[in-house]
Structure formats: C-alpha cells, structure tokens
Design an enzyme around this catalytic site. Sequence first.
Site, mmCIF file in Angstrom:
data_model
loop_
_atom_site.group_PDB
_atom_site.id
_atom_site.type_symbol
_atom_site.label_atom_id
_atom_site.label_comp_id
_atom_site.label_asym_id
_atom_site.label_seq_id
_atom_site.Cartn_x
_atom_site.Cartn_y
_atom_site.Cartn_z
ATOM 1 N N SER A 1 0.836 -1.199 0.000
ATOM 2 C CA SER A 1 0.000 0.000 0.000
ATOM 3 C C SER A 1 0.873 1.253 0.000
ATOM 4 O O SER A 1 1.698 1.425 -0.903
ATOM 5 C CB SER A 1 -0.958 -0.052 1.192
ATOM 6 O OG SER A 1 -2.007 0.883 1.058
ATOM 7 N N ASP B 1 -9.774 -6.120 -3.797
ATOM 8 C CA ASP B 1 -9.223 -5.029 -2.989
ATOM 9 C C ASP B 1 -10.211 -3.865 -2.930
ATOM 10 O O ASP B 1 -10.525 -3.264 -3.956
ATOM 11 C CB ASP B 1 -7.898 -4.557 -3.608
ATOM 12 C CG ASP B 1 -7.117 -3.612 -2.689
ATOM 13 O OD1 ASP B 1 -7.740 -2.878 -1.907
ATOM 14 O OD2 ASP B 1 -5.883 -3.600 -2.784
ATOM 15 N N HIS C 1 -7.249 -6.143 0.332
ATOM 16 C CA HIS C 1 -6.110 -5.232 0.300
ATOM 17 C C HIS C 1 -4.884 -5.796 1.025
ATOM 18 O O HIS C 1 -3.802 -5.239 0.915
ATOM 19 C CB HIS C 1 -6.507 -3.906 0.948
ATOM 20 C CG HIS C 1 -5.513 -2.801 0.767
ATOM 21 N ND1 HIS C 1 -5.089 -2.356 -0.464
ATOM 22 C CD2 HIS C 1 -4.844 -2.047 1.696
ATOM 23 C CE1 HIS C 1 -4.216 -1.379 -0.317
ATOM 24 N NE2 HIS C 1 -4.031 -1.179 0.987
#
Length: 316
Positions: free
Chosen positions: A99, A233, A261
């Site tokens: 991320s 996600d 995610h």
Amino acid sequence: MKASPKIRFVDVHGHRRAFVTAGQGPALLLLHGVACDHTTWDRVIRPLARDHTVIAPDLLGHGRSAKPHADYSLGGYANGMRDLLSLLQIERATVVGHSFGGGVAMQFAYQFPELTERLVLIAPGGIGPEVSPIIRMATMPGFQELMSLLTLPGIRHVNRTGLQLAHAARLPGTRDVDEIAAIYDSLRHPEARAAVQQLLRGVVDRRGQFVTMADRAYLTASLPLAVIWGAQDPIIPSSQARTVQELAPAARVEIVDDSGHFPHRDHPREVLRIIRDFLASTQPAAYDPMRLGELLRRGQQTGHAQPERSLHAVTG
C-alpha cells in the site's frame, strides 16, 4: 506457536525507530501501509527469515516508532530507510512494500538504486488515481476532530467490536474489516492521527492519488519488479494491475483470488510462494550509472522506454 521476533529500537536523527529483524542471508526490507505497523507481516516474517535477513520497521509516525511533527513525505521515508539499513550495516536489499509502503519502496528505489536489488509491491499506492473514499476523507479538514470523537474509549470499543463481528459473519462489504478495525484502534492516539493525515495529504487529495510512478516507470527496465494484488481489494482497486503491465511490461504481475487489500494476511502461503519464486528466478539488479543515464535519456526523448523483456506472468 513461535513468538514474534523481538522488537528493537534505534535513534535516527533524534527520533526513535522501532523495527524487528529475523534470519540470515540476503536482506528483505518489508514496508507496511498507512496506520499499520510491522505486525502486518507477522504471517510471512518467519518463513522468509529461513533464508533471508528480514527487516520490518514501524515507519515514522506508526506503531512504536516516534510520532513527531516531522517530514512524512515519500522522500523523507525513503531517506529514513536508507539510514536504518546503514545503521544495521546492510548494503543492499530487496524492498517489499504494501500500500503506502509500496509507494515508499518505489521512492527508495528511485532515490537509491545502488541500494535496491529488487522491488516487490503488494497493492501499492502510486500507480493510478483510484483510491477508497475513506482514504480521501482522511485528508479533509475535520478528520482529526471527528476521529478524536469516534475513538473515545466507549465508542471505540463498540465500533471495533461491531466491525469484528461483521467480519466474522462474512457480511457483504466486510472484506478487510478486521484489518481496518485494528487501524481504527490505532488512531486513538492524537499524534498518530496527525501523522496519518499529514502523510496522506502528501499523496492524496479529494480526487484521489496524485503522486504516481507513471512518469518514471521506464526506469524499472533495469530492476526486477513483482506486483501482487488482491482481486477484491476495496482500498486500491486491482484493475490498476493492468496499468503496471502497460507501464512496466517486464514486471511480474500476480492477482490473488479471494483476497482484499492485505493478500499477505489473507493468503500468506500464496504470497510467500510468489515472493520466493520471484527471488529465485531473478538476479539482484546491478547498479550501473551509465545504464541509468541511458534510460533517463531515452525516457526524456520518448516519454517511456521500450520494453526489454516479455511479461513474466499475467494474472494467476
């Protein structure tokens, strides 16, 4: 069940940095996402440490690291990771970023190619503009005041319990809610809320992500790159994996089914398989300033470099 690696601390420029290390061998630097910490890697650290030196820090403003009013830019984080590796006497590393940590990983490779052997990006920021409305909301005025109310002890307990129960019941739209509940709990600290908002404002606005790797993706022609994304996600859509294939045709791209995610937590065995295979099938990048100059000149002339290798893997 084996205990987690013991957390260690080191001062960098007067600020305490927390991290864990495990194993021996070539270095792997694991970088977590926004409002997470090194524990996001708990399910993969020990397996990776069987034949690698694994370093998993709490980024500045996160976990048990200091949370000063300081530089929370991508460049600042990249500098901090360079300094940490130097203090640990680690010369080069394969950088794995999740991320926001994926954005830091890309920035690290851009600023310090001589220190970077490979990149592994898991649901990375910095590919396209699309991002969850929750992330955009966190950049808006009033976020800290709202969270200060929502994280009052009684309210926080009720809300976190509700999120955990919804996830356990597998209600629609609750993918990753267990991880989001932990993030929500971490925002009870005012300094953590301030750090999160400051770093997000450096990469996201009301329209989405505005910091992108697109204009420099051609530089990955000389760097082994793997990208892993969860098919469901809800934070950064997996459709951005197609952008990776367009921008960096030599990259290995893998989509993990039935994952959100946090594929390294949803399906750690599959993520471990991908990472191990990638490490075994690639050689560490050899830093060549002449080659870098050639890529920069070519990119300046054409806007991108021509792909040098065919796509290693498409979605799985």
